[in-house]
Design an enzyme around this catalytic site. Structure first.
Site, short mmCIF file in Angstrom:
data_model
loop_
_atom_site.label_atom_id
_atom_site.label_comp_id
_atom_site.label_asym_id
_atom_site.label_seq_id
_atom_site.Cartn_x
_atom_site.Cartn_y
_atom_site.Cartn_z
N ASP A 57 0.78 -1.25 0.00
CA ASP A 57 0.00 0.00 0.00
C ASP A 57 0.81 1.30 0.00
O ASP A 57 1.75 1.43 0.77
CB ASP A 57 -0.87 0.08 1.27
CG ASP A 57 -1.48 -1.24 1.64
OD1 ASP A 57 -1.43 -2.18 0.86
OD2 ASP A 57 -2.01 -1.31 2.76
N GLN A 73 4.18 0.65 2.09
CA GLN A 73 4.47 -0.59 2.80
C GLN A 73 5.59 -1.32 2.07
O GLN A 73 5.53 -1.50 0.85
CB GLN A 73 3.21 -1.47 2.85
CG GLN A 73 2.10 -0.92 3.71
CD GLN A 73 2.37 -1.15 5.17
OE1 GLN A 73 2.21 -2.26 5.67
NE2 GLN A 73 2.80 -0.11 5.88
#
Ligand code: FRU
Length: 477
Positions: A57, A73
C-alpha cells in the site's frame, strides 16, 4: 527523581540506537538486493517502487516545504510480504522521484513486528505527523511518528504511543482494526480506521471515526461507527480513505476485493456518512489506494499494483498519480496527473489514422504512452495491442466495441460515440485510462516483446491524434 530522569534519557537513547541499527540493516538489505533487481528489463521505470524487494500500500502522501513525500508498505528483507516498514520517496512535481532511507521501522524492543498502513497529518504549526497501525503479539494499536529534521528524513515514534487502543471503543469490539487515515473538516481533526464488527459471522466491514481532543493530535476520542459496508461479502475494510471532493465526501474501501468508492455526505455532528452513490475504483491488479488532498482541494490518488510473480527480487509498484473528480452523477473520475506529460521523450504522431487492420507503430520500448480518440465508424471493434512480439504472434489485446472496454479480460463499461484512450506501458505494468475509468494490469510477457500496434476489425475505425511516446525514468539516480 534523578534515577527517573536517567532511565528516561537512557530509554530514549536505546530507542534511537535501536532505530538507527535497524534502519541501517534494512537499507543495506535493499541496497544489496537492488543490484540484482535493477538488472530486470521488465521492471517499471516510471512507476514508484523500492530499489528492490516487496511493496504494498501507498501510505501518508504529504506536501511540506515545497516537497511532496510519499511512503509505502515495504519489506526490505525479501520480495514477498513481511517485516512491514514504511519506505520513503520525495518529489518536487509528483512525477520525478528520489528514493530516501526507510522512514518507519518496527520497534522490536517495544513489541512491534510490523508498521502497517496509515496516513499523514499536520500539527497546527505545520509539522507533519504520521499515523499507522502498530502490529505485535498483542491487539493492534494506532501509533504516531514525528520527524526529527526539517527534511523529514529521520522519524521517531511519538512519546504518547499508543495514541489509540481498543479501549477507546468501550463495549464495541472492532476486529482487524487497522489503517488510520487523517483528515480535517470544518476546523476539526479526525481519523478513520477500518475493521469489522462481526468477525466470524459474515459481513459488517466497518469504518470507525475518531476526533482529536486537542491540537497535539495524540489524544483522540471514538465518535462511533462512521460506515458499515452494505454488502455481506465485504467482511473487513482495510485502508479506509475519507476526503472531501467536489462538495461531497468520498470513502475508498479495500475489503479484500476490488476497491470501491462511496460518495455522499459527511454528517460530523452525528458522526455518520450518508452514501448517495458507489462504484468500483479500478477492477484490475489494484488495491489499497491512498489520497493526497492538496490545499487547493485537488485530490491525487495512488494505488498498489499487485499480481506479480515471486522470485524476481522485486514485487509491486504504485499506480501513476491519478487526479480525482466527481461526475455530475456521482461517479469517481480518474485521470493521469497532467504533469506526467513531462516524461515524454521520442514520439510518433500525432496522426489522424484510418485503421482497418493491425498496424504496428514505428516506436517500441519498455516504457510507452499512447493516446488517441477512437471512433468506430464501420468497424465492429477497435483497439491496441501491446507487449507485441516482432512477428505479431504474441501480444496483449485491448478492445473497445462502443459499449465496453476490455483490457485483456478486465472489462469496464465505456459506451459512447468516441473513446479517449490513454495507455501506459511500463515493463510488466500497464495502466489504461478512458472516460474517467482506470484499469491497471500486470502482463508477464517476454522481455523483448515491446511492440505496439493499433487495430480495427470488420471495417475501418478512426484513430484521431494517435500518438505514441517513449517515456523517461522518474528516478534521479
Ligand atoms: C492492505 C493491508 C493493510 C495493512 C497492510 C499491511 O493491503 O493489508 O490493511 O495495513 O496491508 O502490509
Amino acid at each position: 527523581m534523578l534515577f527517573c530522569l536517567l532511565a528516561a534519557a537512557l530509554a530514549g537513547w536505546t530507542d534511537d540506537a535501536e532505530r538507527d541499527a535497524l534502519l541501517k540493516k534494512a537499507d543495506a538489505s535493499v541496497a544489496a538486493a537492488a543490484k540484482k533487481a535493477t538488472f530486470d528489463a521488465q521492471r517499471p521505470t516510471y512507476h514508484v517502487m523500492p530499489a528492490a524487494n516487496w511493496l504494498n500500500d501507498p501510505n501518508g502522501p504529504l506536501f511540506h516545504d515545497g516537497v511532496y513525500h510519499l511512503f509505502f508498505q515495504h519489506n526490505p528483507y525479501g520480495d514477498a510480504w513481511g517485516h512491514m516498514h514504511w519506505a520513503h520517496v520525495r518529489s518536487k512535481d509528483l512525477v520525478n522521484w528520489e528514493r530516501l532511507p526507510i522512514a518507519l521501522w518496527p520497534s522490536l524492543k517495544a513489541g512491534e513486528e510490523h508498521v502497517f498502513s496509515g496516513s499523514a497529518g499536520k500539527l497546527a504549526d505545520g509539522t507533519p505527523i504520521l499515523f499507522y497501525t502498530s502490529i505485535g503479539k498483542r491487539l493492534p494499536e494506532q501509533w504516531a511518528a514525528i520527524p526529527e529534521d526539517k527534511d523529514l528524513l529521520k522519524w521517531k515514534k511519538h512519546p504518547a504511543n499508543p495514541i489509540l487502543t481498543e479501549k477507546h471503543h468501550g463495549a464495541t469490539k472492532v476486529w482487524e482494526w487497522s489503517d488510520p487515515y487523517f483528515f480535517r473538516h470544518e476546523g476539526k481533526a479526525y481519523l478513520v480506521v477500518g475493521g469489522n464488527l462481526n468477525e466470524t459471522k459474515g459481513g459488517k466491514g466497518c469504518v470507525e471515526l475518531y476526533e482529536a481532543e486537542d491540537p497535539s493530535l495524540a489524544k483522540w476520542k471514538h465518535r462511533g461507527t462512521l460506515f458499515v459496508h452494505p454488502d455481506k461479502e465485504a467482511k473487513n475494510i482495510e485502508c479506509p480513505i475519507f476526503f472531501a471532493l467536489g462538495g461531497k465526501h468520498v470513502l475508498l474501501t479495500s475489503a479484500y476485493r476490488t476497491p470501491e468508492y462511496f460518495v455522499g455526505k459527511f454528517e460530523p455532528k452525528a458522526g455518520k456518512f450518508l452514501v448517495e452513490s458507489r462504484g468500483t475504483v479500478d477492477p484490475g491488479a489494484f488495491y489499497a489506494p491512498s489520497t493526497l488532498v492538496e490545499d487547493d482541494g485537488r485530490c491525487v490518488m495512488w494505488g498498489w499494483i499487485r499480481d506479480f510473480r515471486n522470485g524476481m527480487g522485486w514485487n509491486g509498484c504504485l499506480t501513476l498519480p491519478r487526479v480525482l473528480s466527481l461526475s455530475p452523477g456521482g461517479k469517481l473520475m480518474q485521470t493521469p496527473l497532467p504533469k506526467l506529460a513531462t516524461l515524454r521523450d521520442k514520439s510518433v504522431g500525432p496522426t489522424d489514422m484510418k485503421v482497418d487492420a493491425e498496424t504496428p507503430l514505428e516506436l517500441g520500448g519498455p516504457g510507452l504512452e499512447f493516446s488517441a480518440t477512437i471512433a468506430l465508424k464501420e468497424a465492429r471493434a477497435a483497439g491496441v495491442t501491446l507487449r507485441r512480439s516482432g512477428d505479431g504472434m504474441r501480444a496483449v489485446r485491448i478492445k473497445w466495441d462502443g459499449k465496453e472496454l476490455d483490457v485483456s479480460g478486465t472489462k469496464v463499461p465505456a459506451a459512447g460515440p468516441t473513446l479517449d484512450l490513454r495507455v501506459y506501458v511500463d515493463g510488466m505494468v500497464t495502466e489504461v485510462y478512458a472516460g474517467g475509468l482506470a484499469v491497471s494490469r500486470v502482463f508477464d510477457a517476454k522481455a523483448n516483446d515491446t511492440g505496439f500496434a493499433v487495430w480495427a476489425e470488420d471495417g475501418a475505425a478512426n484513430f484521431d491524434k494517435a500518438t505514441l511516446w517513449t517515456l523517461k525514468s522518474i528516478w534521479k539516480e
